[in-house]
Design an enzyme around this catalytic site. Structure first.
Site, mmCIF file in Angstrom:
data_model
loop_
_atom_site.group_PDB
_atom_site.id
_atom_site.type_symbol
_atom_site.label_atom_id
_atom_site.label_comp_id
_atom_site.label_asym_id
_atom_site.label_seq_id
_atom_site.Cartn_x
_atom_site.Cartn_y
_atom_site.Cartn_z
ATOM 1 N N HIS A 212 -4.886 1.782 2.716
ATOM 2 C CA HIS A 212 -4.796 0.995 4.992
ATOM 3 C C HIS A 212 -4.494 -0.715 4.557
ATOM 4 O O HIS A 212 -3.607 -0.679 5.776
ATOM 5 C CB HIS A 212 -6.098 1.318 5.410
ATOM 6 C CG HIS A 212 -5.855 2.758 5.684
ATOM 7 N ND1 HIS A 212 -6.751 3.665 5.029
ATOM 8 C CD2 HIS A 212 -5.324 3.557 6.652
ATOM 9 C CE1 HIS A 212 -7.107 4.726 5.331
ATOM 10 N NE2 HIS A 212 -6.078 5.384 6.187
ATOM 11 N N LYS B 22 2.312 7.726 0.484
ATOM 12 C CA LYS B 22 2.284 8.590 0.640
ATOM 13 C C LYS B 22 1.905 10.217 0.635
ATOM 14 O O LYS B 22 2.037 10.775 0.555
ATOM 15 C CB LYS B 22 0.804 8.505 -0.308
ATOM 16 C CG LYS B 22 -0.907 9.603 -1.052
ATOM 17 C CD LYS B 22 -2.283 9.534 -0.764
ATOM 18 C CE LYS B 22 -2.660 9.329 1.045
ATOM 19 N NZ LYS B 22 -2.967 11.014 0.487
ATOM 20 N N ARG C 298 -9.738 10.872 1.427
ATOM 21 C CA ARG C 298 -10.892 11.709 1.109
ATOM 22 C C ARG C 298 -10.970 11.779 -0.407
ATOM 23 O O ARG C 298 -12.306 12.817 -0.951
ATOM 24 C CB ARG C 298 -9.258 12.920 0.719
ATOM 25 C CG ARG C 298 -9.520 13.363 2.099
ATOM 26 C CD ARG C 298 -8.577 15.178 2.516
ATOM 27 N NE ARG C 298 -8.216 15.718 3.586
ATOM 28 C CZ ARG C 298 -8.017 15.193 5.039
ATOM 29 N NH1 ARG C 298 -7.045 14.712 3.832
ATOM 30 N NH2 ARG C 298 -7.687 16.227 5.382
#
Ligand code: PAF
Length: 284
Positions: free
Chosen positions: A41, A153, A191
């Site tokens: 990010h 991604k 995750r």
């Protein structure tokens, strides 16, 4: 903390966001996220900062894109740490609404980019991409950005958003951010923080396998998708990655499966480690 680090404007409702951004009347770049911010990010934020316009990050864990309730429940929530990171990067504005504010009780509209969700993650995550496209369009309508940035991604997500912008004549330039990896090669993902120690050791094999088949594609000219997919599947199974959701080779724009691999096609995988599902991809 420096003076600059204090200047993050936090907007928590659609009403306050619309008012503030309308009065601001400046060009804007939006980075939509679900929080649990990591270096992937942060690399998107760095791209945004270079545009030298008003940078907005949204953090909203969007319930309608989770087809599995348990996945939604355990999704990492780290708003306080996220705010610190946004301040350190001098992001101008954070939009962090709650679910009730975004979806009123009679909400019933859905955006569906049909063909691009037929393969890959669309197969085993029914409703996921409709939920994703719906919230992204809502965010675009609330924030009215000139630019929006998404990471590669989630390359299927990226293609769906690009198509939605074309189909619905949205005047927003979509910028693509490259995949950011751990030193081990593991693609960064919110995750990853949910992986057990053992699975964290196994997870880098996902990228190792992708690199391996890409190498053999260029050196030995094996153009059959099925043989490359089999080779990768065998590699994963041999290395303890047993819960393979999919391995597919697709055209990078239409996302249709390719029989013979051509340069630019993308090999994409989704693999479960314990209960955590990870995705990754690599372009030939
Ligand atoms: O990639 C994500 O984090 C989400 O799918 C997005 C684009 C923020 C929409 O909820």
């Amino acid at each position: 903390m420096s003076k600059k680090e204090n200047s993050l404007k936090i907007l928590k409702s659609i009403k306050s966001a619309k008012k503030y951004l309308m009065e601001l009347d400046k060009p804007k770049v939006l980075i939509p996220t679900m929080g649990a911010l990591h270096d992937g990010h942060l690399s998107l934020i760095e791209i945004a900062k270079k545009l030298n316009i008003h940078t907005i990050v949204s953090i909203f864990i969007n319930p309608i894109q989770f087809n599995d309730k348990k996945d939604l429940e355990k999704y990492p929530r780290t708003l306080i740490q996220d705010i610190q990171k946004l301040k350190a990067l001098n992001v101008d504005t954070l939009f962090a609404p709650n679910v009730e504010n975004i979806y009123d009780k009679n909400f019933q509209t859905s955006i569906s980019v049909k063909n691009l969700q037929k393969n890959l993650c669309g197969t085993n995550r029914p409703g996921h991409f409709d939920g994703m496209a719906t919230i992204v369009l809502k965010l675009f309508n609330i924030i009215k950005p000139d630019y929006a940035i998404f990471g590669k991604k989630d390359f299927q997500q990226l293609e769906i958003i690009k198509r939605m912008c074309l189909d619905l004549n949205l005047n927003i330039k979509i910028i693509e951010g490259k995949i950011i990896r751990e030193k081990s090669g593991l693609a960064m993902s919110s995750r990853n923080s949910l992986l057990t120690k053992n699975n964290l050791i196994l997870a880098p094999k996902i990228y190792e396998g992708l690199k391996l088949v890409k190498k053999s594609f260029t050196s030995s000219n094996k153009f059959e998708s099925q043989s490359v997919i089999k080779k990768l599947r065998d590699f994963y199974l041999k290395n303890g990655l047993k819960k393979i959701d999919y391995i597919e080779i697709v055209d990078k724009e239409t996302l249709v499966k390719t029989k013979k691999i051509k340069k630019g096609d993308t090999i994409a995988v989704a693999i479960k480690l314990g209960k955590i599902r990870l995705i990754d991809n690599l372009q030939f």
